[in-house]
Design a protein around this motif. Structure first.
Motif, PDB file in Angstrom:
ATOM      1  N   GLY A  91     -42.450  84.093  28.503  1.00  0.00           N
ATOM      2  CA  GLY A  91     -43.731  84.332  27.849  1.00  0.00           C
ATOM      3  C   GLY A  91     -44.871  83.147  28.449  1.00  0.00           C
ATOM      4  O   GLY A  91     -44.304  82.204  28.910  1.00  0.00           O
ATOM      5  N   ASP A  92     -45.812  83.467  28.171  1.00  0.00           N
ATOM      6  CA  ASP A  92     -46.879  82.685  28.512  1.00  0.00           C
ATOM      7  C   ASP A  92     -46.855  81.282  27.499  1.00  0.00           C
ATOM      8  O   ASP A  92     -46.494  81.686  26.201  1.00  0.00           O
ATOM      9  N   ASP A  93     -47.256  80.135  28.008  1.00  0.00           N
ATOM     10  CA  ASP A  93     -47.306  79.216  27.079  1.00  0.00           C
ATOM     11  C   ASP A  93     -48.736  79.312  26.302  1.00  0.00           C
ATOM     12  O   ASP A  93     -49.706  78.974  27.079  1.00  0.00           O
TER      13      ASP A  93
ATOM     14  N   ASP B 140     -50.447  74.433  28.495  1.00  0.00           N
ATOM     15  CA  ASP B 140     -50.028  73.353  29.410  1.00  0.00           C
ATOM     16  C   ASP B 140     -49.360  73.784  30.469  1.00  0.00           C
ATOM     17  O   ASP B 140     -48.849  73.253  31.574  1.00  0.00           O
ATOM     18  N   PHE B 141     -48.239  74.909  30.468  1.00  0.00           N
ATOM     19  CA  PHE B 141     -47.695  75.327  31.584  1.00  0.00           C
ATOM     20  C   PHE B 141     -47.949  76.922  31.671  1.00  0.00           C
ATOM     21  O   PHE B 141     -48.710  77.375  30.857  1.00  0.00           O
ATOM     22  N   ASP B 142     -47.579  77.466  32.728  1.00  0.00           N
ATOM     23  CA  ASP B 142     -47.877  78.920  32.986  1.00  0.00           C
ATOM     24  C   ASP B 142     -47.086  79.599  32.138  1.00  0.00           C
ATOM     25  O   ASP B 142     -47.400  80.845  31.651  1.00  0.00           O
ATOM     26  N   THR B 143     -45.794  79.131  31.885  1.00  0.00           N
ATOM     27  CA  THR B 143     -44.714  80.183  31.228  1.00  0.00           C
ATOM     28  C   THR B 143     -44.043  79.258  30.067  1.00  0.00           C
ATOM     29  O   THR B 143     -44.191  77.939  30.265  1.00  0.00           O
ATOM     30  N   GLN B 144     -43.475  79.830  29.245  1.00  0.00           N
ATOM     31  CA  GLN B 144     -42.751  79.099  28.061  1.00  0.00           C
ATOM     32  C   GLN B 144     -41.448  79.987  28.185  1.00  0.00           C
ATOM     33  O   GLN B 144     -41.174  81.008  28.332  1.00  0.00           O
ATOM     34  N   VAL B 145     -40.275  79.057  27.905  1.00  0.00           N
ATOM     35  CA  VAL B 145     -38.722  79.654  27.894  1.00  0.00           C
ATOM     36  C   VAL B 145     -38.107  79.218  26.697  1.00  0.00           C
ATOM     37  O   VAL B 145     -38.120  78.119  26.304  1.00  0.00           O
ATOM     38  N   TYR B 146     -37.039  80.251  26.513  1.00  0.00           N
ATOM     39  CA  TYR B 146     -36.061  79.824  25.338  1.00  0.00           C
ATOM     40  C   TYR B 146     -34.963  80.685  25.706  1.00  0.00           C
ATOM     41  O   TYR B 146     -34.844  81.592  26.106  1.00  0.00           O
ATOM     42  N   VAL B 147     -33.796  79.532  25.560  1.00  0.00           N
ATOM     43  CA  VAL B 147     -32.350  79.825  26.007  1.00  0.00           C
ATOM     44  C   VAL B 147     -31.590  80.283  24.714  1.00  0.00           C
ATOM     45  O   VAL B 147     -31.753  79.124  23.733  1.00  0.00           O
ATOM     46  N   GLY B 148     -30.869  81.176  24.493  1.00  0.00           N
ATOM     47  CA  GLY B 148     -30.045  81.365  23.456  1.00  0.00           C
ATOM     48  C   GLY B 148     -28.695  81.896  23.703  1.00  0.00           C
ATOM     49  O   GLY B 148     -28.521  82.461  24.803  1.00  0.00           O
ATOM     50  N   GLN B 149     -28.016  82.163  22.720  1.00  0.00           N
ATOM     51  CA  GLN B 149     -26.575  82.804  22.917  1.00  0.00           C
ATOM     52  C   GLN B 149     -26.494  83.728  21.466  1.00  0.00           C
ATOM     53  O   GLN B 149     -26.862  83.120  20.461  1.00  0.00           O
ATOM     54  N   ALA B 150     -25.591  84.605  21.831  1.00  0.00           N
ATOM     55  CA  ALA B 150     -25.425  85.402  20.340  1.00  0.00           C
ATOM     56  C   ALA B 150     -24.050  86.555  20.776  1.00  0.00           C
ATOM     57  O   ALA B 150     -23.977  86.969  21.990  1.00  0.00           O
ATOM     58  N   GLU B 151     -23.042  86.640  19.872  1.00  0.00           N
ATOM     59  CA  GLU B 151     -22.199  87.648  19.887  1.00  0.00           C
ATOM     60  C   GLU B 151     -22.980  89.004  20.007  1.00  0.00           C
ATOM     61  O   GLU B 151     -22.350  89.921  20.683  1.00  0.00           O
TER      62      GLU B 151
END
Length: 236
Positions: A6-8, A12-23
């Protein structure tokens, strides 16, 4: 594995990122929807094994590597608070996880995601190097299809002037906050190879003022980047 994009909100940045894991990704995404801290999230990418060959160690490895790559690439703000640990795996398991990661990194650009694309300097024998000089500023870099890469050790003017503009001033502040631009006596220097969106952005950060990067960056023959681009266009 899943990635939120998504947008930051801080700009400060053009995008924001989140990395996750899930069953159960569905359950996890519902939890994120209820999290006010994720109100920037707009896009979801989910990766899973077609033959159910990934185990928990594989997934933990992928999560750790993707977060590391996103931080190293510096193309997006990383919303993960901490760096996930890397699990100990047998050589065969490491090969499986590394292969899956390679496939993910090949697919991401096709989806328009560059958050995990780490800029790597090309060999001087295969690419043209450009140089910039100015008051308390100097640097070496190369033109790339995705921007302009300035090599670590480049010197930047310590104080910026008003003509630099808000966007480049904000970019300098971000580099200072991330430790990529560090004060050193009468100037500052880049601690890492840094990919800029354009040669002008790279020049403005080093010179501390607005700059036309196409004319500021000069190769070893004294020819500007603009002249090389014009010549290449004529040949095409």
């Amino acid at each position: 594995m899943y990635v939120l994009l998504g947008d930051d909100p801080d700009g400060d940045f053009d995008t924001q990122v989140y990395v996750g894991q899930a069953e159960d990704v569905n359950v996890r995404l519902k939890q994120h929807v209820q999290d006010d801290g994720k109100d920037w999230w707009r896009t979801t990418i989910v990766s899973q094994s077609g033959n159910q060959s990934l185990n928990r160690a594989h997934i933990s490895f992928l999560e750790s590597e993707l977060v590391r790559l996103a931080k190293e690439a510096r193309r997006s703000k990383v919303a993960n608070g901490n760096q996930p640990g890397t699990p100990h795996m047998a050589a065969a398991d490491h090969a499986v996880a590394s292969g899956f990661l390679a496939e993910m990194r090949a697919i991401f650009p096709v989806l328009g995601v560059d958050a995990f694309d780490v800029a790597v300097a090309q060999s001087p024998e295969t690419t043209r190097r450009y140089f910039l000089t100015g008051p308390d500023a100097s640097g070496e870099g190369e033109e790339r299809s995705d921007g302009f890469l300035v090599f670590a050790g480049a010197k930047a003017r310590l104080e910026e002037v008003q003509s630099i503009g808000d966007s480049y001033s904000r970019l300098r502040r971000r580099l200072i906050e991330t430790g990529d631009l560090v004060a050193d006596g009468s100037s500052s220097h880049l601690t890492n190879d840094t990919l800029f969106a354009s040669p002008s952005a790279a020049a403005a950060v080093l010179l501390g003022r607005s700059a036309n990067g196409r004319t500021e960056w000069i190769d070893s023959d004294g020819v500007s980047l603009k002249q090389r681009q014009v010549a290449a266009t004529g040949q095409a």
